[in-house]
Design a protein around this motif. Structure first.
Motif, PDB file in Angstrom:
ATOM      1  N   MET A  95       0.819  -1.195   0.000  1.00  0.00           N
ATOM      2  CA  MET A  95       0.000   0.000   0.000  1.00  0.00           C
ATOM      3  C   MET A  95       0.855   1.247   0.000  1.00  0.00           C
ATOM      4  O   MET A  95       1.992   1.233   0.428  1.00  0.00           O
ATOM      5  CB  MET A  95      -0.900   0.007   1.227  1.00  0.00           C
ATOM      6  CG  MET A  95      -1.915  -1.096   1.250  1.00  0.00           C
ATOM      7  SD  MET A  95      -3.026  -1.041  -0.149  1.00  0.00           S
ATOM      8  CE  MET A  95      -4.210  -2.289   0.303  1.00  0.00           C
ATOM      9  N   LYS A  96       0.313   2.301  -0.544  1.00  0.00           N
ATOM     10  CA  LYS A  96       0.902   3.641  -0.549  1.00  0.00           C
ATOM     11  C   LYS A  96       2.087   3.774  -1.505  1.00  0.00           C
ATOM     12  O   LYS A  96       2.520   4.862  -1.787  1.00  0.00           O
ATOM     13  CB  LYS A  96       1.347   4.077   0.847  1.00  0.00           C
ATOM     14  CG  LYS A  96       0.201   4.165   1.829  1.00  0.00           C
ATOM     15  CD  LYS A  96       0.682   4.706   3.170  1.00  0.00           C
ATOM     16  CE  LYS A  96      -0.472   4.777   4.139  1.00  0.00           C
ATOM     17  NZ  LYS A  96      -0.033   5.276   5.453  1.00  0.00           N
ATOM     18  N   SER A  98       2.479   1.282  -4.314  1.00  0.00           N
ATOM     19  CA  SER A  98       2.321   0.510  -5.552  1.00  0.00           C
ATOM     20  C   SER A  98       0.917   0.599  -6.120  1.00  0.00           C
ATOM     21  O   SER A  98       0.568  -0.166  -6.999  1.00  0.00           O
ATOM     22  CB  SER A  98       2.690  -0.946  -5.311  1.00  0.00           C
ATOM     23  OG  SER A  98       1.825  -1.516  -4.365  1.00  0.00           O
ATOM     24  N   TYR A  99       0.124   1.526  -5.621  1.00  0.00           N
ATOM     25  CA  TYR A  99      -1.155   1.828  -6.250  1.00  0.00           C
ATOM     26  C   TYR A  99      -1.954   0.595  -6.636  1.00  0.00           C
ATOM     27  O   TYR A  99      -2.356   0.437  -7.785  1.00  0.00           O
ATOM     28  CB  TYR A  99      -0.932   2.696  -7.493  1.00  0.00           C
ATOM     29  CG  TYR A  99      -0.273   4.003  -7.190  1.00  0.00           C
ATOM     30  CD1 TYR A  99       1.039   4.241  -7.540  1.00  0.00           C
ATOM     31  CD2 TYR A  99      -0.972   5.008  -6.532  1.00  0.00           C
ATOM     32  CE1 TYR A  99       1.639   5.447  -7.260  1.00  0.00           C
ATOM     33  CE2 TYR A  99      -0.376   6.227  -6.247  1.00  0.00           C
ATOM     34  CZ  TYR A  99       0.934   6.435  -6.618  1.00  0.00           C
ATOM     35  OH  TYR A  99       1.537   7.633  -6.348  1.00  0.00           O
ATOM     36  N   ASP A 100      -2.169  -0.291  -5.685  1.00  0.00           N
ATOM     37  CA  ASP A 100      -3.014  -1.463  -5.903  1.00  0.00           C
ATOM     38  C   ASP A 100      -2.467  -2.454  -6.911  1.00  0.00           C
ATOM     39  O   ASP A 100      -3.220  -3.170  -7.561  1.00  0.00           O
ATOM     40  CB  ASP A 100      -4.429  -1.047  -6.328  1.00  0.00           C
ATOM     41  CG  ASP A 100      -5.118  -0.238  -5.253  1.00  0.00           C
ATOM     42  OD1 ASP A 100      -6.117   0.412  -5.570  1.00  0.00           O
ATOM     43  OD2 ASP A 100      -4.655  -0.254  -4.099  1.00  0.00           O
ATOM     44  N   LYS A 101      -1.172  -2.538  -7.090  1.00  0.00           N
ATOM     45  CA  LYS A 101      -0.583  -3.590  -7.915  1.00  0.00           C
ATOM     46  C   LYS A 101      -0.515  -4.848  -7.072  1.00  0.00           C
ATOM     47  O   LYS A 101       0.140  -4.882  -6.027  1.00  0.00           O
ATOM     48  CB  LYS A 101       0.824  -3.184  -8.348  1.00  0.00           C
ATOM     49  CG  LYS A 101       1.631  -4.299  -8.990  1.00  0.00           C
ATOM     50  CD  LYS A 101       3.046  -3.827  -9.255  1.00  0.00           C
ATOM     51  CE  LYS A 101       3.943  -4.957  -9.700  1.00  0.00           C
ATOM     52  NZ  LYS A 101       5.337  -4.480  -9.900  1.00  0.00           N
TER      53      LYS A 101
END
Lengths: 114, 113
Positions: A95-96, A98-101
């Motif tokens: 989180m924070k 990798s933008y939901d990768k």
């Protein structure tokens, strides 16, 4: 880098048996952890998640506890059913950063026989 | 409320051809990611779109490209198809980026012959 390792399958169990699928991860910081399930011929469904250490995710009788000391997130179910036959993927998100990768493990195939 | 929808569900292409896959995100979601899942493997991240721009990219060649439209729907394009591109292509959507639940579509099964 970040990665997820799962126990190799296939796993074959009799109905009502106890299920454990091991999952360990490598990541810096504090990732969020997930289990996804993929039924034959279908896409991915989120089964459960945990976002911080010692959190327990649960859904449909499945449970997994975020263990930071052992970097593990093992999936358990007390009594499996034939309908639980599917492929299970352990996954993480940083989180924070990798933008939901989503980073997935290789998957563990489960077959439950009557 | 429709979830993530993808089209087509199945398609067969010949080596060297080009393919376009489409994805409509869940209502209210503005971020779309694409994943490739080869047979017997876990999904691999291709790229992510947010505000019509590619925000991050996985380890895939430039033959893989995408686009996001103002209505947040997205396309994945693959040029010069190889046999190894045969896979299930999954679209995922989320809202606002980090920290929100990600929803996956049913996927598009691509077979390259």
């Amino acid at each position: 880098g970040n990665s997820v390792t799962q126990m190799e399958g296939p796993v074959t169990l009799s109905e009502e048996a106890f299920l454990t699928i091991n999952c360990t991860y490598t990541a810096t910081g504090y990732p969020s952890l997930f289990w996804y399930v993929q039924y034959p011929g279908e896409g991915l469904q989120l089964l459960l998640k945990a976002t911080k250490a010692d959190d327990k995710g649960s859904n449909k009788g499945f449970e997994a506890t975020y263990r930071k000391e052992t970097t593990s997130f093992h999936l358990e179910k007390g009594s499996v059913q034939v309908s639980d036959s599917a492929v299970y993927f352990c996954a993480l998100i940083k989180m924070k950063t990798s933008y939901d990768k989503v980073i997935f493990g290789p998957g563990t195939s489960l077959s439950v026989i009557p | 409320d429709a979830g993530v929808t993808q089209s087509p569900t199945h398609l067969i292409k010949t080596r060297g051809q080009q393919v376009t896959l489409r994805c409509s995100p869940k209502s209210g979601h503005d971020t779309v990611s694409w994943y490739q899942q080869a047979l017997g493997q876990g999904p691999q991240f291709i790229f992510q779109y947010y505000e019509e721009e590619e925000r991050q990219r996985g380890n895939f060649p430039d033959r893989f490209s995408g686009h996001q439209f103002p209505n947040y729907s997205s396309e994945l394009n693959v040029n010069a198809l190889l046999l190894g591109d045969s896979a299930l292509y999954l679209c995922a959507s989320s809202q606002g980026g980090s920290g929100n639940t990600i929803y996956f579509g049913e996927g598009s099964w691509l077979t390259v012959v």
